[in-house]
Write a protein that holds these residues in place. Structure first.
Motif, mmCIF file in Angstrom:
data_model
loop_
_atom_site.group_PDB
_atom_site.id
_atom_site.type_symbol
_atom_site.label_atom_id
_atom_site.label_comp_id
_atom_site.label_asym_id
_atom_site.label_seq_id
_atom_site.Cartn_x
_atom_site.Cartn_y
_atom_site.Cartn_z
ATOM 1 N N GLN A 38 -79.006 -56.159 71.702
ATOM 2 C CA GLN A 38 -79.041 -55.134 70.689
ATOM 3 C C GLN A 38 -77.638 -54.982 70.101
ATOM 4 O OE1 GLN A 38 -80.751 -53.404 68.800
ATOM 5 N NE2 GLN A 38 -82.839 -53.584 69.600
ATOM 6 N N GLN A 75 -79.281 -62.937 66.694
ATOM 7 C CA GLN A 75 -80.373 -63.872 66.978
ATOM 8 C C GLN A 75 -79.833 -65.200 67.495
ATOM 9 O OE1 GLN A 75 -83.600 -63.630 67.108
ATOM 10 N NE2 GLN A 75 -84.017 -65.814 67.418
ATOM 11 N N ARG A 108 -81.474 -53.369 66.079
ATOM 12 C CA ARG A 108 -82.312 -54.385 65.442
ATOM 13 C C ARG A 108 -83.760 -53.915 65.468
ATOM 14 N NH1 ARG A 108 -80.997 -59.655 68.927
ATOM 15 N NH2 ARG A 108 -82.212 -60.733 67.310
ATOM 16 N N GLU A 109 -84.479 -54.179 64.366
ATOM 17 C CA GLU A 109 -85.908 -53.886 64.275
ATOM 18 C C GLU A 109 -86.194 -52.390 64.432
ATOM 19 O OE1 GLU A 109 -87.851 -56.071 63.248
ATOM 20 O OE2 GLU A 109 -86.675 -57.886 63.579
ATOM 21 N N GLU A 160 -76.688 -55.489 57.681
ATOM 22 C CA GLU A 160 -77.871 -55.637 58.530
ATOM 23 C C GLU A 160 -78.273 -57.106 58.657
ATOM 24 O OE1 GLU A 160 -81.124 -53.205 57.345
ATOM 25 O OE2 GLU A 160 -79.993 -51.333 57.501
ATOM 26 N N ASP A 205 -88.629 -50.764 63.270
ATOM 27 C CA ASP A 205 -90.047 -50.521 63.553
ATOM 28 C C ASP A 205 -90.347 -50.580 65.043
ATOM 29 O OD1 ASP A 205 -90.591 -50.170 60.908
ATOM 30 O OD2 ASP A 205 -91.222 -52.239 60.557
ATOM 31 N N GLU A 206 -89.558 -51.348 65.796
ATOM 32 C CA GLU A 206 -89.782 -51.457 67.237
ATOM 33 C C GLU A 206 -89.130 -50.317 67.996
ATOM 34 O OE1 GLU A 206 -88.545 -55.229 68.705
ATOM 35 O OE2 GLU A 206 -89.824 -56.369 67.327
ATOM 36 N N ASN A 239 -78.054 -59.078 62.281
ATOM 37 C CA ASN A 239 -79.303 -59.562 62.868
ATOM 38 C C ASN A 239 -79.282 -61.075 63.036
ATOM 39 O OD1 ASN A 239 -80.377 -56.986 63.022
ATOM 40 N ND2 ASN A 239 -81.369 -57.120 61.022
ATOM 41 N N TYR A 280 -88.883 -55.134 52.597
ATOM 42 C CA TYR A 280 -87.759 -54.865 53.492
ATOM 43 C C TYR A 280 -86.890 -53.776 52.886
ATOM 44 C CZ TYR A 280 -83.105 -55.342 55.510
ATOM 45 O OH TYR A 280 -81.885 -55.079 56.080
#
Length: 711
Positions: free
Chosen positions: A360, A316, A380-381, A308, A383-384, A312, A265
């Protein structure tokens, strides 16, 4: 004699012609060889060969936080490379490696024979040394010129280096797919192992990748990879590198079915991506990724990581609340171990409901005085979605825009104790301008008056309301901001004028388009988070504007400074007006819509912001040293206001959770009171001076000479 001379002279043209052709061939050959050798690099450079330089990124404390590099390469000595790996490479790629002097005629003959009869065990014509010279110094295009240079360079390399040195260089530079150069990187990439931990079968898989890394990738083409591994093992057995028993054991080893190495991470990826976009445009892709730059940034990576994780986690939990109200379970499940039969792929992990959109969020922290950005979270995320919601998204600021309106009122001579209208009003557009219809002061009368305009195509009507629909009549300017009164905001912008508010916003630092309409007071414009934060911070910095900045300096590979941040300040507002506004914004946290943040026990000036149907939810808060802004919403601009209660104060909740961690080492200073400010006790309801015996009197700030004169 005459006959001999006659014969000589008759052959003279032919002789001269042959000599001319021979001379021409010599000249052409010399020119050609000069051209060939001119394209060859000095072979001694291989001793200090560096594939490409890595650009390194550091945080404000000089911690290495990222590297820009095309190649994932690790250089290791031959003694640390397993013998099975060495033998497998020699067996498959160059079985006469320890015998030839750089060029294998047997290999060339065998390759030609392969082309004729198509045997299964393909053997390349190039030696390891030729492959090394091609991989390090020459291009990969298949041209005769390049092939000749490759052969000459290979012979030079063999003369300059020992076989062990050549093999070591080869094993460290060959490309093995997935961005991995060299066997150490490949061992980590495909097996998450150190070289010393590799089995014979795993070594064979790595060597099997050499001719076509993507084709023989065990994750994407497991069957081809298995066949290739078995071929490598078979050739090793035939050449005596492994026994029959070792061969059988290695063949029974399971193939890797998925990438076992998990990327560690790394916080701050949105920050890194932001500076990449900036610097790549400035210096070019080649320089950024291969130039060995050293980039010293403003980010505090420890604060970034903490922010972060908190954001997150909180988003969530909000997602789970929304999902529960919709009858959907998105609670993360603990993975259950499953046995996978040999040869079968592991079952795919279950995914959450595909139709459930996730909240988000975005978050930024900057230094109030300098503008140095300490934290930047674009969502968030990473990579996405690499879309940066802090610097690229334009969203409505809602009520967080109101400080610009209040500053315009202060510049017009209003004080925090001035009584302003928290009364219903109606605006209509006559086709050219927005005007106020103020003959009545109650919603029922306005509704009746509105009916006469509805049927007309020449008029547009707008009747704003407070959140909750209640109004208090006449209240102080301070209370209007603390309670985020919409009616006060629109009545103020009507009184001071839309152009005055636009001028304030521009001087504060907003650059986005601002519609010249009364609804501007309620934040109907669209802004980016970074410009909004920089502009609002101007008020906390005694009216002095500084832009956000992300990079302290950039150095080249030799330490030469390519750029360095130069502080730029601009006096936008008077220190006195700025202090009055900040002092009122402190009340938002102490008694108003952002009072949840008061649990931090700090001197924080803040403002909430919520747009229609809770599509955008903001909180911005500032101490004398640090300013931070948080946003949450949905990328598709949808809202769940009818399903669950989400509003700006929810953003204030996780904003305060983050800032509790980030401010733990910051002194709890208060905003400095500039010269020309005086204080007086006032009655918070009337705005007039309070009698000494009054219980609810309030200690209010004024510019000297503007204090109330009556009780």
């Amino acid at each position: 004699m005459k006959k001999y001379l006659k014969k000589l002279f008759s052959t003279k043209p032919i002789l001269f012609g042959c000599l001319a052709v021979l001379f021409l061939l010599i000249i052409c050959t010399a020119v050609f060889m000069r051209y060939i050798f001119s394209g060859l690099p000095p072979v001694y450079e291989m001793e200090e060969y560096t594939p490409s330089l890595t650009t390194r990124v550091y945080d404000r404390n000089n911690k290495l936080i990222h590297e820009f590099s095309i190649e994932k390469r690790s250089m290791v000595p031959l003694s640390e490379i397993p013998v099975d790996l060495q033998n497998a490479v020699v067996a498959m790629e160059d079985r006469e490696f320890f015998e030839h002097a750089g060029l294998s005629f047997k290999g060339i003959f065998r390759a030609a024979l392969h082309d004729l009869i198509h045997v299964s065990a393909k053997q390349g014509a190039s030696t390891l040394t030729q492959q090394l010279s091609r991989g390090v110094f020459l291009s990969q295009e298949k041209r005769l010129i390049r092939k000749i240079r490759e052969i000459i360079l290979a012979v030079q390399i063999e003369h300059q280096f020992s076989k062990q040195e050549i093999l070591q260089l080869y094993l460290n530079q060959m490309y093995l797919g997935r961005g991995a150069y060299g066997v150490k990187s490949a061992a980590k990439r495909y097996f998450n192992k150190d070289l010393s931990e590799l089995t014979t079968g795993e070594a064979a898989i790595i060597v099997g990748l050499v001719p076509a890394p993507e084709r023989y990738n065990p994750f994407t083409n497991p069957e081809l990879s298995r066949q290739r591994r078995d071929l490598v093992l078979s050739v090793m057995k035939e050449q005596g590198y492994i026994t029959q028993e070792e061969y059988e054991t290695a063949k029974q080893e399971p193939m890797p079915t998925r990438q076992t190495v998990t990327e560690e991470y790394k916080p701050g990826l949105y920050f890194i991506e932001h500076i990449r976009r900036v610097l790549e445009e400035k210096y070019g892709t080649e320089t950024l990724w291969k130039g060995g730059l050293n980039i010293y940034t403003t980010v505090d990576i420890d604060q970034q990581s903490a922010a972060e994780q908190i954001m997150n986690d909180r988003l969530q939990k909000l997602d789970e609340r929304v999902a529960k109200s919709l009858g959907i379970d998105i609670t993360p499940k603990e993975p259950q171990p499953q046995e996978t039969p040999e040869g079968e792929e592991a079952p795919a992990e279950e995914e959450t409901e595909p139709d459930f959109p996730r909240l988000q969020g975005a978050f930024m922290v900057r230094d109030v005085k300098t503008g140095a950005v300490r934290v930047l979270i674009g969502g968030r995320e990473f990579d996405e979605s690499k879309f940066n919601r802090a610097t690229q998204a334009k969203r409505q600021p809602g009520s967080s825009f109101k400080p610009y309106v209040w500053m315009a009122a202060l510049q017009k001579g209003y004080t925090p104790a001035t009584l302003v209208k928290d009364l219903p009003t109606m605006f209509y557009n006559d086709g050219r301008n927005w005007r106020t219809f103020d003959e009545t002061s109650d919603l029922y009368s306005l509704d009746l008056a509105k009916q006469s305009f509805i049927s007309s195509k020449d008029f547009n009507v707008w009747v704003p309301q407070n959140y909750g629909g209640r109004n208090e009549g006449w209240i102080t300017l301070r209370r209007g901001l603390e309670k985020s009164k919409n009616l006060v905001a629109v009545n103020l912008i009507d009184a001071v004028g839309v152009p005055a508010v636009v001028r304030v916003a521009r001087k504060a630092g907003l650059t986005s388009a601002l519609p010249r309409v009364p609804a501007l007071a309620l934040g109907v414009s669209v802004l980016t988070m970074d410009e909004h934060l920089a502009a609002l911070t101007t008020f906390a910095n005694a009216g002095i504007h500084t832009d956000n900045y992300y990079i302290e300096r950039v150095e080249d590979a030799n330490g030469r400074i390519l750029e360095q941040h130069i502080p730029m300040e601009k006096a936008a507002f008077s220190p006195q007006d700025s202090y009055l506004l900040i002092n009122m914004m402190k009340g938002v946290v102490q008694r108003g819509s952002g009072r949840y943040v008061s649990r931090l026990g700090r001197n924080i000036a803040g403002k909430t912001g919520t747009t229609q149907s809770h599509r955008d939810m903001w909180f911005v808060g500032m101490t004398p040293r640090t300013a931070a802004i948080g946003w949450m919403g949905y990328d598709d601009d949808s809202a769940y206001a009818d399903k669950i209660h989400l509003e700006g104060s929810n953003t204030g909740h996780w904003w305060s959770d983050i800032m509790e961690e980030l401010l733990k080492d910051e002194p709890n200073d208060d905003f400095a009171v500039p010269e020309g400010i005086s204080f007086a006790y006032i009655n918070p309801n009337t705005g007039k001076l309070a009698m000494p015996t009054e219980r609810n009197k309030f200690w209010e700030a004024f510019i000297k000479g503007t204090e109330p004169k009556s009780y």
